[in-house]
Motif scaffolding. Structure first.
Motif, PDB file in Angstrom:
ATOM      1  N   VAL A 451      83.315 -55.362   8.641  1.00  0.00           N
ATOM      2  CA  VAL A 451      84.506 -56.128   9.088  1.00  0.00           C
ATOM      3  C   VAL A 451      84.685 -57.338   8.162  1.00  0.00           C
ATOM      4  CG1 VAL A 451      85.493 -57.480  10.933  1.00  0.00           C
ATOM      5  CG2 VAL A 451      84.264 -55.396  11.464  1.00  0.00           C
ATOM      6  N   PHE A 452      85.976 -57.590   7.792  1.00  0.00           N
ATOM      7  CA  PHE A 452      86.294 -58.733   6.930  1.00  0.00           C
ATOM      8  C   PHE A 452      87.302 -59.620   7.680  1.00  0.00           C
ATOM      9  CE2 PHE A 452      88.980 -60.644   3.625  1.00  0.00           C
ATOM     10  CZ  PHE A 452      88.016 -61.287   2.860  1.00  0.00           C
ATOM     11  N   LEU A 453      86.863 -60.816   8.136  1.00  0.00           N
ATOM     12  CA  LEU A 453      87.769 -61.768   8.837  1.00  0.00           C
ATOM     13  C   LEU A 453      88.101 -62.911   7.874  1.00  0.00           C
ATOM     14  CD1 LEU A 453      86.050 -62.009  12.331  1.00  0.00           C
ATOM     15  CD2 LEU A 453      87.827 -60.460  11.594  1.00  0.00           C
ATOM     16  N   LYS A 454      89.410 -63.287   7.817  1.00  0.00           N
ATOM     17  CA  LYS A 454      89.839 -64.290   6.827  1.00  0.00           C
ATOM     18  C   LYS A 454      90.620 -65.408   7.509  1.00  0.00           C
ATOM     19  CE  LYS A 454      92.696 -64.575   2.629  1.00  0.00           C
ATOM     20  NZ  LYS A 454      93.606 -63.835   1.768  1.00  0.00           N
ATOM     21  N   CYS A 455      90.339 -66.684   7.057  1.00  0.00           N
ATOM     22  CA  CYS A 455      91.086 -67.867   7.537  1.00  0.00           C
ATOM     23  C   CYS A 455      91.505 -68.665   6.315  1.00  0.00           C
ATOM     24  CB  CYS A 455      90.192 -68.751   8.407  1.00  0.00           C
ATOM     25  SG  CYS A 455      90.666 -68.707  10.127  1.00  0.00           S
ATOM     26  N   VAL A 456      92.794 -69.052   6.240  1.00  0.00           N
ATOM     27  CA  VAL A 456      93.270 -69.930   5.155  1.00  0.00           C
ATOM     28  C   VAL A 456      93.771 -71.212   5.805  1.00  0.00           C
ATOM     29  CG1 VAL A 456      94.869 -70.189   3.237  1.00  0.00           C
ATOM     30  CG2 VAL A 456      93.940 -67.935   3.792  1.00  0.00           C
ATOM     31  N   ALA A 457      93.252 -72.365   5.331  1.00  0.00           N
ATOM     32  CA  ALA A 457      93.643 -73.663   5.909  1.00  0.00           C
ATOM     33  C   ALA A 457      94.027 -74.608   4.783  1.00  0.00           C
ATOM     34  CB  ALA A 457      92.509 -74.246   6.727  1.00  0.00           C
ATOM     35  N   GLY A 458      94.950 -75.520   5.091  1.00  0.00           N
ATOM     36  CA  GLY A 458      95.350 -76.552   4.134  1.00  0.00           C
ATOM     37  C   GLY A 458      95.217 -77.923   4.764  1.00  0.00           C
ATOM     38  N   GLY A 459      95.287 -78.921   3.945  1.00  0.00           N
ATOM     39  CA  GLY A 459      95.214 -80.298   4.457  1.00  0.00           C
ATOM     40  C   GLY A 459      94.811 -81.230   3.344  1.00  0.00           C
ATOM     41  N   ASN A 460      94.934 -82.516   3.626  1.00  0.00           N
ATOM     42  CA  ASN A 460      94.552 -83.526   2.637  1.00  0.00           C
ATOM     43  C   ASN A 460      93.837 -84.639   3.377  1.00  0.00           C
ATOM     44  OD1 ASN A 460      94.364 -85.065   0.385  1.00  0.00           O
ATOM     45  ND2 ASN A 460      96.562 -85.236   0.006  1.00  0.00           N
ATOM     46  N   PRO A 461      92.545 -84.880   3.166  1.00  0.00           N
ATOM     47  CA  PRO A 461      91.679 -84.212   2.175  1.00  0.00           C
ATOM     48  C   PRO A 461      91.408 -82.756   2.539  1.00  0.00           C
ATOM     49  CG  PRO A 461      90.420 -85.660   3.586  1.00  0.00           C
ATOM     50  CD  PRO A 461      91.834 -85.907   3.941  1.00  0.00           C
ATOM     51  N   THR A 462      90.885 -82.027   1.549  1.00  0.00           N
ATOM     52  CA  THR A 462      90.646 -80.586   1.729  1.00  0.00           C
ATOM     53  C   THR A 462      89.656 -80.355   2.874  1.00  0.00           C
ATOM     54  OG1 THR A 462      90.952 -80.315  -0.633  1.00  0.00           O
ATOM     55  CG2 THR A 462      89.940 -78.479   0.563  1.00  0.00           C
ATOM     56  N   PRO A 463      90.047 -79.536   3.881  1.00  0.00           N
ATOM     57  CA  PRO A 463      89.151 -79.344   5.023  1.00  0.00           C
ATOM     58  C   PRO A 463      88.001 -78.362   4.686  1.00  0.00           C
ATOM     59  CG  PRO A 463      91.170 -78.074   5.299  1.00  0.00           C
ATOM     60  CD  PRO A 463      91.317 -78.812   4.026  1.00  0.00           C
ATOM     61  N   GLU A 464      86.982 -78.437   5.546  1.00  0.00           N
ATOM     62  CA  GLU A 464      85.895 -77.437   5.470  1.00  0.00           C
ATOM     63  C   GLU A 464      86.059 -76.484   6.650  1.00  0.00           C
ATOM     64  OE1 GLU A 464      82.018 -78.989   5.271  1.00  0.00           O
ATOM     65  OE2 GLU A 464      82.287 -79.922   3.306  1.00  0.00           O
ATOM     66  N   ILE A 465      85.737 -75.202   6.418  1.00  0.00           N
ATOM     67  CA  ILE A 465      85.943 -74.201   7.467  1.00  0.00           C
ATOM     68  C   ILE A 465      84.570 -73.677   7.897  1.00  0.00           C
ATOM     69  CG2 ILE A 465      86.973 -71.961   8.023  1.00  0.00           C
ATOM     70  CD1 ILE A 465      89.178 -72.566   6.082  1.00  0.00           C
ATOM     71  N   SER A 466      84.370 -73.686   9.244  1.00  0.00           N
ATOM     72  CA  SER A 466      83.131 -73.087   9.803  1.00  0.00           C
ATOM     73  C   SER A 466      83.533 -72.011  10.798  1.00  0.00           C
ATOM     74  CB  SER A 466      82.285 -74.172  10.464  1.00  0.00           C
ATOM     75  OG  SER A 466      83.030 -74.797  11.494  1.00  0.00           O
ATOM     76  N   TRP A 467      82.571 -71.118  11.143  1.00  0.00           N
ATOM     77  CA  TRP A 467      82.870 -69.975  12.014  1.00  0.00           C
ATOM     78  C   TRP A 467      81.959 -70.024  13.229  1.00  0.00           C
ATOM     79  CZ3 TRP A 467      86.512 -66.114  10.978  1.00  0.00           C
ATOM     80  CH2 TRP A 467      87.146 -66.208   9.720  1.00  0.00           C
ATOM     81  N   GLU A 468      82.512 -69.617  14.392  1.00  0.00           N
ATOM     82  CA  GLU A 468      81.729 -69.526  15.623  1.00  0.00           C
ATOM     83  C   GLU A 468      81.992 -68.179  16.277  1.00  0.00           C
ATOM     84  OE1 GLU A 468      82.650 -72.728  18.228  1.00  0.00           O
ATOM     85  OE2 GLU A 468      81.603 -74.270  17.038  1.00  0.00           O
ATOM     86  N   LEU A 469      80.947 -67.691  16.969  1.00  0.00           N
ATOM     87  CA  LEU A 469      81.099 -66.492  17.809  1.00  0.00           C
ATOM     88  C   LEU A 469      80.706 -66.887  19.211  1.00  0.00           C
ATOM     89  CD1 LEU A 469      81.433 -63.528  18.520  1.00  0.00           C
ATOM     90  CD2 LEU A 469      79.141 -63.099  17.617  1.00  0.00           C
ATOM     91  N   ASP A 470      81.652 -66.805  20.114  1.00  0.00           N
ATOM     92  CA  ASP A 470      81.466 -67.209  21.512  1.00  0.00           C
ATOM     93  C   ASP A 470      80.827 -68.588  21.600  1.00  0.00           C
ATOM     94  OD1 ASP A 470      82.674 -65.062  22.690  1.00  0.00           O
ATOM     95  OD2 ASP A 470      80.845 -63.840  22.642  1.00  0.00           O
ATOM     96  N   GLY A 471      81.310 -69.521  20.777  1.00  0.00           N
ATOM     97  CA  GLY A 471      80.884 -70.909  20.868  1.00  0.00           C
ATOM     98  C   GLY A 471      79.636 -71.223  20.087  1.00  0.00           C
ATOM     99  N   LYS A 472      78.969 -70.237  19.465  1.00  0.00           N
ATOM    100  CA  LYS A 472      77.764 -70.501  18.683  1.00  0.00           C
ATOM    101  C   LYS A 472      78.094 -70.360  17.213  1.00  0.00           C
ATOM    102  CE  LYS A 472      73.678 -69.109  19.896  1.00  0.00           C
ATOM    103  NZ  LYS A 472      72.547 -68.228  20.345  1.00  0.00           N
ATOM    104  N   LYS A 473      77.626 -71.362  16.421  1.00  0.00           N
ATOM    105  CA  LYS A 473      77.927 -71.363  15.000  1.00  0.00           C
ATOM    106  C   LYS A 473      77.260 -70.150  14.344  1.00  0.00           C
ATOM    107  CE  LYS A 473      78.237 -74.379  11.034  1.00  0.00           C
ATOM    108  NZ  LYS A 473      77.975 -75.690  10.458  1.00  0.00           N
ATOM    109  N   ILE A 474      78.000 -69.547  13.404  1.00  0.00           N
ATOM    110  CA  ILE A 474      77.482 -68.367  12.692  1.00  0.00           C
ATOM    111  C   ILE A 474      76.856 -68.836  11.383  1.00  0.00           C
ATOM    112  CG2 ILE A 474      78.122 -66.211  11.558  1.00  0.00           C
ATOM    113  CD1 ILE A 474      80.412 -65.988  13.570  1.00  0.00           C
ATOM    114  N   ALA A 475      75.561 -68.472  11.168  1.00  0.00           N
ATOM    115  CA  ALA A 475      74.901 -68.780   9.900  1.00  0.00           C
ATOM    116  C   ALA A 475      74.778 -67.490   9.089  1.00  0.00           C
ATOM    117  CB  ALA A 475      73.515 -69.375  10.163  1.00  0.00           C
ATOM    118  N   ASN A 476      74.648 -67.661   7.755  1.00  0.00           N
ATOM    119  CA  ASN A 476      74.515 -66.471   6.893  1.00  0.00           C
ATOM    120  C   ASN A 476      73.188 -65.757   7.194  1.00  0.00           C
ATOM    121  OD1 ASN A 476      76.893 -66.815   5.653  1.00  0.00           O
ATOM    122  ND2 ASN A 476      76.105 -67.756   3.789  1.00  0.00           N
TER     123      ASN A 476
END
Length: 2035
Positions: A451-476
């Motif tokens: 599965v490939f999930l994609k998020c594109v975000a903009g902003g100034n300053p450049t934001p950082e994007i993190s991922w969660e599954l059911d409220g728990k942060k996903i680590a590599n």
């Protein structure tokens, strides 16, 4: 080789990216709204707006900002305010307006409301301070003064009681006693120290009351501050003084007075009262408590603080005066005290620092509210108009976010007012919160694939994007991979890869984009098919009271249900729990006991497979601290204190600690803390010290969180020095500053005092002055001087301990100083002198001497000696001079120097001696008795000359016999007086000063001159001759006083008793000895006293004035009537009339008697019926009046000069009385038992008859008299039941409300069987009103029934429509007319007898039309004679005169019946008027007379000669407007236009040049030909003149004349002839002569042709002749003027309409009967082109045969063809020749069936050649039209038009006016088709134009002006802008009614130069109905008017013979035209018509 290129490519790319990034950053750093800002108030409304309902109010609110803010008014609750009609409205400029309103319209929610003004734009909103609006309805109020009871010797305070409902607006301004004595206020000296004083609060303070004060009463005067109304109190108060019996202790009568609260404004004056009374008189002392303590100190009295008796008065209140005051009243018996708490309020103001700040994201922002004023109750903050709940002066935002930007406001408030300040917070830096631009969607899939999930975000300053599954942060990890990168445009792309997805990987995936400026997130479910699976849930800790939200982490798909359980029970099991289908559990307000447990989540699918997961919830409890505090009030130093911090709630373990002012408490502070068990801590202070003051905080912490509680500790600390002052020394003139600072608790007050004298000991307060001030304990002395030196005391007191004080010495180090900078010193020449200098200052001081700025050294001159002496304050230096010389007069300077500086002083040494001899004595002037001398001032010896002595003597006397004149020494001129005329004198002069006298000057010799007479005329007598003339007689003065030969006398006179100067008249001397002189003074005022003086004069001048002789002129008649005339009815025959004398100044004499003119009101109009009564008093009683009659009365005053003006008539009615007897009685037999009694009413009823009484009595017998009451309207009575053949006596009385009147004569009748015919009615006279019905009675009796017949004026009556016989025998006449008057006889006849009566009928009708004739005219008035109609029967009461100007409204004037002539004044000069009159009587207004058409005198302006008017230079031309003649009517203004000669358009220079001025037209080009057009205006019209001129060359030369194409220049050049030709053959003479002959010949031919054609084919039955015209173009000479009133100089058949008559519009058309067919010229002009008269100036035009007329075409069109088949150049608006028109609308009254047809006639050179598409013909291009050429060529009028010469405006005999016309505006058909040309023999102007000159269309007689002033119109199209109607004036006649036409043409546009200011009062461009007078301007005379009352008369139809005779008289025309050219000055003028 490749590598560098590749690298270069990459470097370029990097540079581009860097540029983009930098550019974007710079854009962000400089936002586009840098110049934009939020709202700021420019004008903020005040806190309180009080206004009266009679004035209303406007509240202004203005703000600035970018963009401009919007203003909205709101209430205190924030809701917007709307309009309330009539009571409140918001104006367009943002003002809140309260209009004046009636008291009953008062509405509390509108007029007693708190408003605020809100200003907002896109950057934020701000709200103004509160605006308390209060409308005050004017109510009556009364103030009162009550009696005051006071013990003798005490002070009394009288109060002015003002009702509470006006107390806020009414204040006491003064007091007065019953004698009107005003009492002083605090301001005046007598008030402050005297017995009486008005306190600032309005009470009257009276000190040391004695018994005498009990006799006065007092009133207060109040003033309403809104209305300004002042009034005295309704009651007077007095002092009730009680004598004490024994001693009385002080007592306060009113318990409320023992404690008072006062509030006063800053810098106002106020008084605090101490209302205690006692005996003996008590002593009152005032104290003030030291703030925050119970200690008090005595109030120090000074200039500002005074005590008057017991009242403390403080002027110019300061905030420091606030506090608690105690007044103590003591005497020997007891004491009492009064407490007063004073608050001095200072206006609130606020300011926020900084007003604008720009803050980056996450940075802190701080706003500080700086405010002033007193008291301040609250501080609050708002953001964008909404409260933010912050109440500290400092607002701190720790981390600025985007939503924090906007407008911030700080509000400070107290009970009375509020103030606000605003500041703006702008965002800086990069502020674009993250935005999810692209994201994954919910997905359902089978296990296995990645599965490939994609998020594109903009902003100034450049934001950082993190991922969660059911409220728990996903680590590599090995299956989950997260990666991200940044795109070129700055977006972040993040992706989540899941390798070979499992069912357990399902759940809610969320990507979170986060930067420091915000967070954005997106979540969606990933559903993977598989069994239910619940991921492990971690333990959840939550603080008690919060809400638990948890979602069950379920995987697997599909899931059928998710439930939560606790202890195997499905939730929810109580109200706090909520479970949602998606697996979310919410528990509100979590508690440990009920909610701490393990919760299980159960997920099931449809197959019944399930999964479970557990969650442990732990509930933590925050600590809870019990509040604690120190003992109440501040602590004393050394006191023991303890605090206990108890924490009964909260999870253990607890950590408890203490802080002081946020700092941990250290042990060396002397404070100990100890734990008490697990939940407590104790803080102990063994001995309190000053550093212990502050905020003590107990902190309790556990795992759940942190709680704290704070309590303050205040410590009384005596003052202690922070900075103790020490001795200081300052340089003189510097700014000194000495600091003195102390602290303590309460904060000490620091004051400075200065020692009295030079030693310390006694100190007094520093006086407030400009250079000495104390600020926060620091003493400032600006520009310190030696006077400021001394000992100073600084004192710090706070009520704790004795306070601190320090004495210091301030010394001023001064440079040397001389107290006297400059002085003068004198010495006599030759005597010794000493000069002294004393210098003060710090020693040692050295002194040097200078003489005239040069160093003086005694060694060089032994006459000088210098000595020095040391003094205690400085040094004294002396300079001695042994023997003074004249050279010692010099400036001596001593210079002193010490270590601190230097100073100098000067002594001006003056050596004095006697003056020198005066010289240059000469005579300036001499007279008979004096001589004026001058001389040169000699050297004064350095001593001012005291005086000069002038010595003079007669030439024969010696110098020992002299007279002297003393003259001040400062003058060099003097007059010697008291000389004798014509005498020789010797004169000399001596000068004198304080030292001595000079020698005498040389003597001069003079002879005195003759003089004016010194004697007064004698035997002066002044006698009145008549009312305006006095005769003065006198004799000369004595011969000895003539002083020369008398030449004559000046007789002066003036009004006595005035300050005006005399008016003198000169009378020559009569040489005859003893002859008396006399003079008559004329034109004096009536009965006025004049003062007369006379003086004789000779060649020298006039002698003295005689004594005033006063005399009155003869008496005149009073010019004003008696005033206030009134009448009162006394009885039925008497009326009292009263009046007040006329004003003295209008009496014009001594009023001897008054005349009362009176008559019954219905006879008042008849002068002969009026009665007169004279009386000397101001009232009289009129006797012998008619009873019950309305009388009219006037009163006039009479002097010796005659009767004065009568008063306005007044009316009174006499009282009713009993009536007279009925005038006649008849008794008629009706049968054997009945008699009819009839009677006539009394001649004088003396009231309203209420009834008649009929008396009857049988004759002979002693029977009683019977009475019968009969109603007042019944004039007969039938007596019945009588005895046959018995005589009866009858009589009748009438009764009014007063009673029964006299009885009528008795009449006897006897009932009988025989009843002869008799008429019961009486002969009578009946008066009937015109047009009303009349009825004449004829009541008859008889048996058999008699036959009744009537005769009218002797003729048998037969019934008709208007007259018929009624059943009762009466004759009824309907609508009586004048002819019905006369005798009417009624005849009754039966077989026995006959009888008859005769009535007379008088008809009262309104008057018939009077006769009006014109008597005289002036420029502004008309005099008319009025005569009544001979046939009027009813008396005429007066006339109404109606008059109107030609284009104005009718006006009326009342004229009395006996007035033979009447002046109509104030008319326009030179204008036509219509006048008619109507008479009126008591019936009403009668018929109108014929209309008189006339005009006032005066003409339009007259042209000046060019050389007198125009003065040319190289680049300007001067116009001398005084050269114009006004024609008898004053000039109003000029219009000046110019253009270059070759231009078409005129340029308007000015349209309002005033007459009597010169005007310069500037900016012209040198050596250029110009045209100048001048329009001169006066009330009679305007005249246009055109001038050609050439500007001079630059050098001032002239240029050659222009050639106009005909070989003629502007100047007439003489053609050279060969020598052999005779002189008379000059072509300049011959050409005009030949032309004249040709013109006459052609004219005769045309006449012949016309006559023959008339005989041959006059198709209209010989109505009018047809004429063929010859038009000449001829060059005109310099003097020619052309009348441009004929539009376009065209030949047109027009008609002249009467003025101000409206024509009916043509149905279905935008045009009326004035519209004309428009024609265009192909290729040359449009339909609406302006006719240019300057083209094709042909010298002559041929006479061409006319085209054949097209018969049978009623509208002038051949079979629908919409053209005329020929045209004439310049004739765009012309009617087609041979077109027959049916003209409706010539008259509204005209019968349309009788409308005449008339036919147009051919042009003499019309051209056939139809051009399709137009309603008129078109002129082929290039056709030579005879048009006006500016170079001098003019179109001549047709030769066969009527021409006449008019000399000086006299009437020509050629034209006879039409016969009399009924319609004043109708000239009938007189010469319908004729044109007239008149040549004025004065050489003025040539007139050519339509029709005779009509003074009025109805009056065709010629006068001065052909069209007159008001008839105006465009004089051809080039001049349309002078006309009144621009576009409207030039319409087509045919197009609107033409069936062959297309749509009607629109009106043409206005001419380019149309000037609205020249428009007349008829200027209505939109009107479809234009007046006929406006048609006149375009049409000229046209058509038949038709008569209104009679058909056209035969004499109006001229025969062919008459026409021929008229034409033969016309031979002089062309010759005159040619002669006209030789006059004038080379310019063309247009004599025009004005509107």
């Amino acid at each position: 080789m490749n590598m560098p290129n590749e690298r270069l490519k990459w470097l370029t790319l990097y540079a581009a990216v860097a540029l983009i990034v930098c550019g974007s950053q710079s854009l962000a750093a400089n936002p586009p709204d840098a110049d934009q800002k939020g709202p700021v108030f420019l004008k903020e409304p005040t806190n309180r707006i009080d206004f009266s309902n009679s004035t209303g109010a406007e509240i202004e609110c203005k703000s600035s900002g970018n963009p401009m803010p919007e203003i909205i008014w709101i209430r205190s609750d924030g809701t917007a305010v709307g309009d309330v009609p009539g009571l409140r409205q918001i104006s367009s400029d943002g003002k809140l307006v309260f209009p004046p309103f009636r008291a009953e319209d008062y509405r509390q929610e509108v007029h007693a409301q708190v408003y605020a003004c809100l200003a907002r734009n896109q950057f934020g909103s701000i709200i103004s301070r509160d605006v308390h609006v209060r409308a005050v309805v004017q109510q009556f109020y009364e103030s009162e003064v009550n009696n005051e009871y006071v013990i003798r010797g005490n002070a009394a305070v009288l109060k002015c009681s003002i009702p509470s409902f006006v107390a806020d607006f009414v204040q006491v301004v003064s007091w007065q006693d019953e004698e009107g004595q005003l009492y002083g206020s605090l301001g005046d000296k007598q008030g402050a120290d005297g017995k009486y004083l008005v306190l600032p609060s309005g009470e009257l303070h009276i000190r040391e009351v004695g018994p005498e004060d009990g006799y006065k009463s007092y009133q207060c005067r109040t003033k309403h501050r809104l209305t300004g109304e002042t009034r005295l109190s309704a009651t007077k108060g007095r002092l009730v003084i009680t004598e004490p019996i024994g001693s009385v202790p002080p007592k306060i009568n009113n318990i409320n007075d023992k404690f008072q609260l006062m509030q006063v404004k800053l810098e106002s004056d106020f008084a605090m009262q101490c209302p205690g009374q006692a005996y003996p008189v008590p002593i009152v002392r005032w104290y003030k408590f030291i703030e925050g303590t119970t200690r008090k100190q005595a109030v120090v009295l000074n200039d500002r603080v005074k005590q008057v008796s017991g009242t403390l008065i403080i002027k110019d209140a300061v905030v420091e005066d606030s506090g608690k005051y105690l007044c103590v009243v003591n005497n020997s018996v007891g004491g009492e005290s009064v407490e007063t708490v004073l608050t001095v309020t200072a206006p609130l103001s606020a300011k926020i620092d900084p007003p604008t700040q720009t803050v980056d994201f996450g940075r802190p922002a701080v706003f500080t509210c700086q405010y002033t004023g007193n008291p301040i109750k609250t501080v609050s903050w708002m953001k964008d108009g909404k409260a933010i709940g912050h109440s500290e002066p400092v607002l701190r935002i720790e981390s600025v976010k985007k939503e924090d930007k906007g407008m911030y406001q700080c509000f400070v408030r107290n009970d009375q007012e509020s103030a606000e300040a605003s500041a703006e917070l702008k965002l800086g830096g990069r502020f674009d919160p993250p935005v999810i631009r692209q994201a994954f969607q919910e997905e359902t899939m089978e296990p296995g694939p990645s599965v490939f999930l994609k998020c594109v975000a903009g902003g100034n300053p450049t934001p950082e994007i993190s991922w969660e599954l059911d409220g728990k942060k996903i680590a590599n990890n090995d299956r989950y991979q997260v990666g991200q990168y940044v795109t070129v445009n700055g977006d972040v792309v993040s992706y989540l890869n899941i390798t070979s997805v499992h069912a357990n990987d399902g759940g809610l995936y969320k990507c979170i984009a986060k930067s420091k400026v915000g967070v954005a997130e997106h979540s969606a479910k990933l559903n993977v098919y598989g069994l239910p699976y619940i991921r492990q849930m971690e333990k959840k800790a939550i603080v008690a009271g919060e809400t638990l939200i948890v979602t069950c982490p379920v995987a697997g798909y599909p899931i059928d249900s998710i439930v939560w359980e606790r202890d195997n029970r499905a939730l929810p099991i109580n109200r706090k729990q909520k479970v949602f289908p998606n697996g979310t559990l919410i528990i509100e307000n979590v508690e440990r006991n009920s909610d701490q447990a393990t919760y299980t989540c159960v997920a099931k699918n449809q197959e019944g497979y399930s999964a479970r997961g557990s969650l442990e919830v732990q509930v933590m409890v925050l600590p809870r601290i019990i509040p604690f505090a120190f003992e109440e009030g501040p602590a004393q130093v050394g006191q023991y204190l303890t605090l206990h911090c108890s924490v009964p709630g909260g999870d253990l373990p607890l950590n408890i600690d203490w802080t002081l002012d946020g700092q941990q408490i250290s042990e060396d502070l002397g404070i100990t803390t100890a734990r008490v068990g697990r939940r407590g801590s104790v803080l102990t202070i063994e001995a309190v010290e000053a550093p212990h003051a502050g905020n003590f905080t107990c902190h309790a912490r556990n795992l759940a969180g942190h709680q704290q509680f704070t309590t303050p500790l205040n410590v009384y600390v005596p003052p202690r020095w922070i900075l103790e002052p020490t001795d200081k020394a300052f340089a003189q003139g510097s700014d000194a500053k000495v600091e003195c600072k102390a602290d303590g608790f309460p904060k000490p007050q620091v004051t400075w005092k200065k020692a009295v004298g030079d030693t310390p000991g006694e100190y007094k307060d520093l006086k407030k002055s400009d250079n000495i001030r104390v600020e926060e304990g620091t003493l400032h002395v600006d520009n310190i001087q030696k006077t400021n030196e001394g000992y100073y005391l600084c004192e710090a007191i706070n009520g704790i301990g004795s306070g601190l004080s320090a004495v210091i010495m301030i010394s001023v180090q001064a440079p040397p100083e001389f107290t006297e900078k400059l002085r003068n010193q004198t010495a006599r020449r030759g005597e010794p002198a000493v000069l002294q200098c004393e210098a003060k200052g710090e020693k040692p001081i050295g002194i040097l001497w200078n003489m005239n700025n040069m160093r003086l050294d005694p060694k060089n001159d032994n006459r000088y000696t210098i000595r020095e002496e040391i003094l205690s304050t400085g040094v004294m230096s002396s300079l001695s001079i042994k023997r003074t010389e004249r050279s010692d007069s010099a400036l001596f300077t001593c210079v002193a120097t010490n270590a601190f500086g230097s100073d100098d002083a000067s002594i001006n040494m003056i050596v004095q001696e006697v003056p020198e001899m005066p010289y240059a004595l000469k005579v300036l002037d001499k007279s008979g008795r004096s001589v004026q001398l001058s001389w040169a001032q000699p050297y004064d010896g350095n001593s001012p000359l005291d005086r000069y002595i002038i010595e003079f003597k007669r030439s024969r006397a010696s110098w020992t016999e002299i007279d002297r004149v003393i003259v001040p020494g400062h003058t060099t001129e003097a007059q010697v007086q008291k000389l004798s005329p014509a005498t020789t004198y010797n004169i000399r002069i001596v000068a004198e000063n304080a030292i001595g006298t000079s020698q005498s000057s040389e003597a001069v010799t003079i002879i005195t001159a003759e003089e004016a007479p010194s004697g007064k005329p004698q035997n002066i007598k002044v006698e009145p001759v008549n009312q305006t003339t006095m005769r003065v007689t006198w004799k000369p003065p004595p011969r000895t006083e003539w002083n020369g030969e008398i030449l004559g006398y000046y007789v002066g006179y003036k009004l006595s008793n005035t300050n005006s100067s005399y008016v003198f008249e000169t009378i020559n001397f009569i040489t005859e000895e003893g002859k008396e002189h006399n003079l008559e003074l004329q034109n004096l005022r009536v009965y006025t006293q004049y003062s007369v003086v006379i003086q004789a004069f000779n060649k020298i001048g006039a002698g003295p004035l005689s004594e005033e002789e006063k005399q009155f002129t003869a008496e005149g008649t009073p010019s004003q009537p008696p005033s206030d005339t009134a009448c009162t009815t006394l009885t039925s025959q008497t009326i009292r009339v009263g009046w007040v004398s006329p004003p003295l100044e209008s009496a014009n004499g001594v009023i001897k008697t008054y005349k009362v003119v009176y008559a019954p009101s219905d006879e008042w109009y008849d002068e002969t019926k009026r009665h007169y009564k004279k009386t000397a008093s101001s009232d009289t009683v009129l006797h012998g009046l008619k009873k019950y009659t309305n009388y009219t009365m006037q009163v006039l005053a009479t002097t010796a000069g005659g009767d004065g003006v009568r008063s306005v008539p007044i009316h009174c009615q006499t009282e009713p009385d009993v009536p007279e007897a009925p005038t006649d009685v008849k008794a008629l037999v009706m049968g054997n038992a009945a008699i009819l009694v009839s009677w006539r009413p009394p001649a004088q009823p003396n009231g309203i008859i209420t009834q008649y009484t009929v008396y009857s009595k049988a004759e002979g017998a002693e029977t009683e008299t019977k009475t019968q009451k009969v109603p007042h309207y019944q004039m007969s009575f039938e007596a019945t039941e009588l005895e046959k053949n018995k005589p009866y006596e009858f009589w009748v009385t009438a009764s009014t409300t007063i009673g029964e009147g006299q009885q009528s004569k008795s009449i006897v009748a006897m009932p009988s069987d025989q009843v002869p015919a008799k008429i019961a009615s009486f002969d009578d006279t009946f008066t009937a009103t015109f047009k009303e019905d009349a009825k004449m009675p004829c009541l008859a009796v008889g048996a058999p029934q008699p036959e009744i017949t009537w005769k009218i004026k002797g003729v048998e009556f037969s019934a008709n429509d208007r007259m018929r016989l009624l059943p009762d025998g009466s004759l009824l006449i309907k609508s009586v007319n004048r002819q019905d008057a006369g005798d009417y006889s009624c005849h009754a006849e039966n077989s026995i007898a006959k009888d008859s009566i005769t009535h007379k009928l008088i008809v009262l009708a309104p008057p018939q039309s009077p006769h009006v004739t014109l008597s005289a005219t002036t420029t502004d008035a008309l005099t008319v004679k009025l005569k009544p109609h001979e046939g009027d029967t009813a008396p005429l009461h007066g006339y109404t005169l109606h008059y109107k100007p030609e284009f104005g409204e009718w006006e009326t004037s009342e004229v009395s019946v006996d007035s033979q002539k009447h002046n109509i004044e104030g008319l326009f000069c030179g204008s036509r008027y219509q006048v008619y009159a109507t008479g009126f009587n008591n019936i009403g207004a009668g018929e109108a007379s014929d209309i008189l058409n006339t005009r006032t005198k005066g003409q339009k302006p007259k042209l000046p000669e060019k050389p007198r008017f125009i003065e040319v230079s190289s680049n300007s031309v001067s116009l001398h407007f005084k050269a114009w003649k006004d024609g008898g009517c004053p000039m109003s203004h000029f219009v000046v236009e110019s253009k270059k000669r070759d231009q078409i358009e005129w340029n308007q220079i000015s349209n309002n040049v005033k007459p009597d001025n010169n005007y310069v037209v500037l900016d012209l080009e040198p050596a250029t030909w110009y045209n100048l057009r001048i329009t001169a205006h006066n009330s009679a019209g305007f005249t246009v003149a055109e001038y050609d001129f050439a500007t001079l060359t630059v050098t001032g030369g002239t240029i050659a004349p222009l050639d106009d194409g005909t070989g003629h220049g502007n100047v007439h050049t003489r053609i050279r002839l060969p020598a052999w030709m005779p002189e008379w053959l000059d072509l300049n003479f011959m050409v005009p002569l030949i032309a004249t002959v040709v013109v006459v010949a052609v004219g005769i031919c045309v006449v012949c042709v016309a006559l023959s054609r008339r005989r041959a084919d006059d198709l209209r039955g010989g109505q009018k002749d047809v004429y063929y015209d010859v038009v000449y173009n001829q060059t005109m000479g310099p003097g020619a003027t052309l009348d441009k009133r004929r539009p376009d100089l065209r030949d047109e058949l027009g008609y002249i309409a009467p003025p101000n008559r409206k024509l009916p519009p043509v149905p279905g058309s935008n045009y009326n009967t004035c519209d004309r067919i428009k024609r265009g010229r192909g290729g040359l002009r449009s339909n609406h082109s302006t006719w240019d008269p300057r083209r094709n100036p042909n010298l002559y035009e041929e006479l061409k045969a006319p085209p054949v007329p097209m018969h049978g075409n009623h509208y002038g069109h051949a079979h629908g063809n919409a053209e005329c088949h020929y045209r004439h150049p310049g004739m765009e608006d012309e009617i087609c020749p041979y077109a027959t028109f049916h003209l409706l609308g010539f008259r509204e009254e005209m019968d349309p069936t009788k409308a005449m047809n008339f036919q147009t006639f051919p042009h003499q050179n019309g051209h056939a050649g139809p051009v399709p598409g137009h309603a008129g013909t078109m002129l082929p291009p290039g056709h030579p039209g005879h048009v006006h050429s500016r170079s001098g060529s003019q179109s001549m009028p047709r030769a066969n038009r009527y021409q006449r010469k008019n000399s000086q405006g006299g009437q020509s005999s050629i034209y006879t006016p039409a016969p009399e016309y009924d319609d004043p505006a109708n000239c009938a058909e007189e010469d319908q088709y004729r044109r007239y040309t008149r040549v004025n023999s004065q050489g003025g102007s040539l007139y050519s134009g339509p029709g005779p000159e009509y003074d009025d269309p109805a009056n065709c007689a010629p006068e001065e002006d052909q069209y007159g002033s008001q008839y105006g119109g465009p004089y051809g199209q080039p001049y349309d802008h002078y006309g009144s109607r621009g576009s409207m004036g030039r319409r087509s006649i045919g197009s609107a009614r033409n069936p062959g036409n297309g749509s009607p043409e629109p009106p043409p546009p206005p001419p380019r130069n149309h000037d609205m200011s020249n428009s007349s009062f008829n200027d209505s461009k939109e009107s479809n109905e234009i007046s006929e007078a406006e048609c006149d301007r375009d049409h000229g005379p046209r058509g038949n008017y038709g008569a209104v009352k009679r058909s056209p008369q035969p004499k109006d139809q001229r025969t062919t013979e008459e026409m021929r005779k008229l034409i033969e008289r016309n031979e002089t025309g062309p010759k005159q035209l040619q002669l006209q050219q030789t006059n004038g000055a080379g310019f063309t003028a247009y004599d025009t018509m004005a509107v």
